[in-house]
Design a protein around this motif. Structure first.
Motif, mmCIF file in Angstrom:
data_model
loop_
_atom_site.group_PDB
_atom_site.id
_atom_site.type_symbol
_atom_site.label_atom_id
_atom_site.label_comp_id
_atom_site.label_asym_id
_atom_site.label_seq_id
_atom_site.Cartn_x
_atom_site.Cartn_y
_atom_site.Cartn_z
ATOM 1 N N ARG A 243 -3.843 12.311 10.798
ATOM 2 C CA ARG A 243 -3.550 13.741 10.921
ATOM 3 C C ARG A 243 -2.293 14.062 10.121
ATOM 4 N NH1 ARG A 243 -3.274 14.070 16.175
ATOM 5 N NH2 ARG A 243 -5.490 14.598 16.357
ATOM 6 N N VAL A 244 -2.400 15.065 9.245
ATOM 7 C CA VAL A 244 -1.236 15.617 8.565
ATOM 8 C C VAL A 244 -0.758 16.788 9.413
ATOM 9 C CG1 VAL A 244 -0.305 16.616 6.450
ATOM 10 C CG2 VAL A 244 -2.192 14.957 6.329
ATOM 11 N N HIS A 245 0.444 16.699 9.929
ATOM 12 C CA HIS A 245 0.964 17.716 10.846
ATOM 13 C C HIS A 245 1.641 18.850 10.066
ATOM 14 C CE1 HIS A 245 0.419 15.123 14.477
ATOM 15 N NE2 HIS A 245 0.543 14.170 13.571
ATOM 16 N N THR A 246 1.933 19.921 10.781
ATOM 17 C CA THR A 246 2.616 21.047 10.148
ATOM 18 C C THR A 246 4.007 20.625 9.692
ATOM 19 O OG1 THR A 246 3.394 21.797 12.320
ATOM 20 C CG2 THR A 246 1.345 22.755 11.482
ATOM 21 N N ALA A 247 4.537 21.352 8.738
ATOM 22 C CA ALA A 247 5.796 20.983 8.091
ATOM 23 C C ALA A 247 6.981 21.054 9.051
ATOM 24 C CB ALA A 247 6.044 21.891 6.899
ATOM 25 N N ILE A 248 7.933 20.151 8.848
ATOM 26 C CA ILE A 248 9.239 20.211 9.512
ATOM 27 C C ILE A 248 10.123 21.105 8.646
ATOM 28 C CG2 ILE A 248 11.233 18.901 10.301
ATOM 29 C CD1 ILE A 248 8.709 18.137 11.803
ATOM 30 N N GLU A 249 10.443 22.264 9.132
ATOM 31 C CA GLU A 249 11.211 23.229 8.344
ATOM 32 C C GLU A 249 12.700 22.884 8.343
ATOM 33 O OE1 GLU A 249 9.840 25.426 6.541
ATOM 34 O OE2 GLU A 249 7.792 25.459 7.341
ATOM 35 N N VAL A 250 13.366 23.285 7.278
ATOM 36 C CA VAL A 250 14.818 23.119 7.199
ATOM 37 C C VAL A 250 15.463 24.212 8.035
ATOM 38 C CG1 VAL A 250 16.836 23.093 5.692
ATOM 39 C CG2 VAL A 250 14.657 22.132 4.888
ATOM 40 N N PRO A 251 16.301 23.870 9.017
ATOM 41 C CA PRO A 251 16.938 24.893 9.851
ATOM 42 C C PRO A 251 17.870 25.780 9.034
ATOM 43 C CG PRO A 251 17.178 22.697 10.813
ATOM 44 C CD PRO A 251 16.690 22.506 9.414
#
Length: 327
Positions: A243-251
């Motif tokens: 599974r490719v998960h949703t992106a970890i965004e830069v805070p």
């Protein structure tokens, strides 16, 4: 002598196992796994100890079942990896079934560059070969130096034969090269659930403290690349699942260190969820949590273990399957 033996055994594996009929290779892998499990060596005991944190309500019988399944999964990885160079492109394309692939495709299409970050689950090599073969997308990773040098050369040649660009783990030089690949819109893959160096980011993982590499989060911040967690597992079918998960965004806001800590913790949380779903496919036969590390005289002050001197933040090592503890 020990280094030479290790090199010879790996050479035998790549030379002999890939010539076996597939059912015979699978039986051999299960037999080796069951034998190692029954002997309850250091690696098996450490695996059970780690699994006890992942599945805290498991009794002794359940932990033994999980560790046995874990050893079978671990040896399935090795049997498949020894045979991968002999697989044709069609076989590779049909052997992996990922979910959430649109996250990767959209990121690459946007030209941002993508960092895929994975834990030590199932078969990283097969997933990588599928990316280069099934998607036709080359990628770059890093490799820490192994001893003997000939064994390191075997691993590098093996992965380069699968279409991967392998950079030596040489501190800042590796980080800079990865950043250049990403700024050019490329793909970088890093195994990122274990970093016991002084540069690792401390995270909460299944309720206890450990360290994970800062590299994935730092690369995303410095290059604008998309950071995508990936988890892998086996089921009863011949296909690897993922599974490719949703992106970890830069805070927004905060210092670079603060943003890196937040992103790495979010990555750890995704890894933990995937591992909790498929604990038997997490190949962690080494000490991981800080409380389990043995004090080392060369570790920096205040740190209970690690590899001694500070190293590059890019220290997710795709070769780190067995570490210093054996099954």
């Amino acid at each position: 002598m020990k280094d030479g033996l290790a090199d010879a055994l790996y050479g035998l594996g790549w030379g002999a196992v890939k010539r076996l009929p597939e059912p015979a290779a699978a039986r051999l892998g299960r037999s080796i796994a069951d034998l190692a499990w029954s002997r309850r060596g250091q690696g098996v005991q450490r695996l059970e100890s780690n699994l006890a944190k992942v599945v805290p309500d498991a009794d002794e019988t359940r932990l033994r079942e999980l560790s046995k399944a874990g050893m079978r999964s671990y040896l399935r990885y090795w049997m498949e990896s020894f045979r991968l160079p002999a697989w044709g492109e069609e076989r590779i394309r049909s052997s992996f079934e990922p979910e959430g692939l649109h996250h990767l495709k959209e990121g690459l299409a946007a030209g941002r560059g993508v960092v895929l970050a994975l834990p030590h689950m199932a078969n990283w090599d097969l997933a990588g070969a599928w990316v280069t073969t099934g998607l036709g997308v080359p990628f770059t990773t890093v490799a820490e130096r192994l001893k003997p040098e000939s064994l390191y050369d075997r691993f590098v040649a093996y992965r380069e034969g699968l279409g991967m660009e392998v950079l030596p783990h040489t501190g800042g030089a590796a980080f800079g090269a990865l950043a250049r690949r990403l700024r050019a819109g490329g793909l970088v893959c890093l195994v990122a659930d274990r970093d016991l160096s002084a540069s690792g980011v401390e995270v909460d993982f299944f309720g206890e403290a450990t360290r994970m590499p800062a590299g994935p989060a730092l690369l995303a911040q410095q290059t604008g690349a998309l950071l995508l967690p990936v988890t892998l597992w086996y089921d009863d079918s011949p296909r690897l699942k993922g599974r490719v998960h949703t992106a970890i965004e830069v805070p927004e806001g905060g210092t670079r260190a603060q943003r890196t800590a937040v992103m790495t913790q979010r990555l750890a949380d995704v890894f933990a969820a995937g591992i909790a779903e498929h604990p038997e496919d997490w190949h962690m036969l080494q000490r991981l949590w800080l409380a389990d590390l043995e004090p080392r005289p060369d570790a920096p002050a205040g740190q209970p273990g690690g590899r001694g001197a500070a190293s590059s933040p890019v220290s997710g090592d795709p070769f780190d399957r067995s570490g210093t503890e054996t099954p």
